[in-house]
Scaffold this motif. Sequence first.
Motif, PDB file in Angstrom:
ATOM      1  N   ASP A 189      73.443  74.802  27.998  1.00  0.00           N
ATOM      2  CA  ASP A 189      73.011  73.960  26.888  1.00  0.00           C
ATOM      3  C   ASP A 189      71.730  73.206  27.240  1.00  0.00           C
ATOM      4  O   ASP A 189      70.823  73.098  26.411  1.00  0.00           O
ATOM      5  N   GLU A 190      71.641  72.700  28.463  1.00  0.00           N
ATOM      6  CA  GLU A 190      70.427  72.015  28.906  1.00  0.00           C
ATOM      7  C   GLU A 190      69.233  72.970  28.900  1.00  0.00           C
ATOM      8  O   GLU A 190      68.134  72.609  28.470  1.00  0.00           O
ATOM      9  N   LYS A 191      69.453  74.176  29.374  1.00  0.00           N
ATOM     10  CA  LYS A 191      68.392  75.186  29.408  1.00  0.00           C
ATOM     11  C   LYS A 191      67.915  75.504  27.987  1.00  0.00           C
ATOM     12  O   LYS A 191      66.716  75.550  27.721  1.00  0.00           O
ATOM     13  N   VAL A 192      68.854  75.708  27.082  1.00  0.00           N
ATOM     14  CA  VAL A 192      68.516  76.027  25.702  1.00  0.00           C
ATOM     15  C   VAL A 192      67.762  74.852  25.057  1.00  0.00           C
ATOM     16  O   VAL A 192      66.734  75.047  24.398  1.00  0.00           O
ATOM     17  N   THR A 193      68.242  73.649  25.291  1.00  0.00           N
ATOM     18  CA  THR A 193      67.611  72.459  24.715  1.00  0.00           C
ATOM     19  C   THR A 193      66.185  72.285  25.228  1.00  0.00           C
ATOM     20  O   THR A 193      65.273  72.000  24.453  1.00  0.00           O
ATOM     21  N   ARG A 194      65.979  72.465  26.537  1.00  0.00           N
ATOM     22  CA  ARG A 194      64.631  72.346  27.114  1.00  0.00           C
ATOM     23  C   ARG A 194      63.679  73.363  26.488  1.00  0.00           C
ATOM     24  O   ARG A 194      62.549  73.026  26.103  1.00  0.00           O
ATOM     25  N   LYS A 195      64.123  74.597  26.387  1.00  0.00           N
ATOM     26  CA  LYS A 195      63.268  75.643  25.814  1.00  0.00           C
ATOM     27  C   LYS A 195      62.971  75.366  24.341  1.00  0.00           C
ATOM     28  O   LYS A 195      61.847  75.579  23.875  1.00  0.00           O
ATOM     29  N   LEU A 196      63.976  74.901  23.612  1.00  0.00           N
ATOM     30  CA  LEU A 196      63.782  74.600  22.201  1.00  0.00           C
ATOM     31  C   LEU A 196      62.776  73.464  22.039  1.00  0.00           C
ATOM     32  O   LEU A 196      61.868  73.547  21.202  1.00  0.00           O
ATOM     33  N   GLU A 197      62.903  72.416  22.820  1.00  0.00           N
ATOM     34  CA  GLU A 197      61.973  71.295  22.739  1.00  0.00           C
ATOM     35  C   GLU A 197      60.559  71.727  23.105  1.00  0.00           C
ATOM     36  O   GLU A 197      59.588  71.301  22.478  1.00  0.00           O
ATOM     37  N   LYS A 198      60.452  72.574  24.096  1.00  0.00           N
ATOM     38  CA  LYS A 198      59.139  73.074  24.506  1.00  0.00           C
ATOM     39  C   LYS A 198      58.482  73.848  23.364  1.00  0.00           C
ATOM     40  O   LYS A 198      57.296  73.674  23.070  1.00  0.00           O
ATOM     41  N   LYS A 250      59.190  73.616  20.132  1.00  0.00           N
ATOM     42  CA  LYS A 250      58.897  72.713  19.022  1.00  0.00           C
ATOM     43  C   LYS A 250      57.641  71.897  19.307  1.00  0.00           C
ATOM     44  O   LYS A 250      56.817  71.684  18.417  1.00  0.00           O
ATOM     45  N   THR A 251      57.478  71.462  20.552  1.00  0.00           N
ATOM     46  CA  THR A 251      56.290  70.709  20.934  1.00  0.00           C
ATOM     47  C   THR A 251      55.039  71.577  20.783  1.00  0.00           C
ATOM     48  O   THR A 251      54.020  71.127  20.260  1.00  0.00           O
ATOM     49  N   PHE A 252      55.143  72.815  21.233  1.00  0.00           N
ATOM     50  CA  PHE A 252      54.022  73.737  21.108  1.00  0.00           C
ATOM     51  C   PHE A 252      53.671  73.957  19.636  1.00  0.00           C
ATOM     52  O   PHE A 252      52.503  73.954  19.254  1.00  0.00           O
ATOM     53  N   LEU A 253      54.693  74.131  18.806  1.00  0.00           N
ATOM     54  CA  LEU A 253      54.462  74.335  17.374  1.00  0.00           C
ATOM     55  C   LEU A 253      53.776  73.117  16.775  1.00  0.00           C
ATOM     56  O   LEU A 253      52.811  73.245  16.014  1.00  0.00           O
ATOM     57  N   TYR A 254      54.241  71.941  17.137  1.00  0.00           N
ATOM     58  CA  TYR A 254      53.649  70.705  16.617  1.00  0.00           C
ATOM     59  C   TYR A 254      52.195  70.600  17.077  1.00  0.00           C
ATOM     60  O   TYR A 254      51.301  70.319  16.301  1.00  0.00           O
ATOM     61  N   GLU A 305      62.991  73.421   9.705  1.00  0.00           N
ATOM     62  CA  GLU A 305      64.388  73.697  10.039  1.00  0.00           C
ATOM     63  C   GLU A 305      64.603  75.196  10.223  1.00  0.00           C
ATOM     64  O   GLU A 305      65.275  75.622  11.155  1.00  0.00           O
ATOM     65  N   HIS A 306      64.025  75.983   9.347  1.00  0.00           N
ATOM     66  CA  HIS A 306      64.141  77.445   9.449  1.00  0.00           C
ATOM     67  C   HIS A 306      63.484  77.944  10.739  1.00  0.00           C
ATOM     68  O   HIS A 306      64.022  78.812  11.423  1.00  0.00           O
ATOM     69  N   ILE A 307      62.338  77.385  11.060  1.00  0.00           N
ATOM     70  CA  ILE A 307      61.637  77.777  12.284  1.00  0.00           C
ATOM     71  C   ILE A 307      62.458  77.399  13.508  1.00  0.00           C
ATOM     72  O   ILE A 307      62.588  78.178  14.454  1.00  0.00           O
ATOM     73  N   GLU A 308      63.048  76.221  13.485  1.00  0.00           N
ATOM     74  CA  GLU A 308      63.886  75.785  14.602  1.00  0.00           C
ATOM     75  C   GLU A 308      65.083  76.716  14.784  1.00  0.00           C
ATOM     76  O   GLU A 308      65.451  77.052  15.908  1.00  0.00           O
ATOM     77  N   GLU A 309      65.685  77.143  13.693  1.00  0.00           N
ATOM     78  CA  GLU A 309      66.800  78.089  13.767  1.00  0.00           C
ATOM     79  C   GLU A 309      66.350  79.411  14.386  1.00  0.00           C
ATOM     80  O   GLU A 309      67.075  80.008  15.180  1.00  0.00           O
TER      81      GLU A 309
END
Length: 97
Positions: A77-86, A88-92, A3-7
Amino acid sequence: MYEHIEEEFLSNIIDELPKKERQIYQAFIEIEDILIQEADTYEQLLNMVSTYSPHKRIAKKLGVTLEVLLEQLSDIDEKVTRKLEKRKTFLYWKSEL
């Protein structure tokens, strides 16, 4: 921990936005945070949004229609969401190595 990393990811993504997009996005986040803190219930929050019309106020301040502003916000918002998911996927993916 995640959660901290996502923030942090979200904060970095917002910082990377072009200035105008960042200002629009941050203005909405600030207003939402204030209203959420003041509201006791979801219904009260909706009533406050309806009463104070923060979206209309921001649109007027920026000199655009409400529809244009909401479209811009949706795009941001779509741009931010796409980048965040990318990220998070990379981190995973990286954590699986």
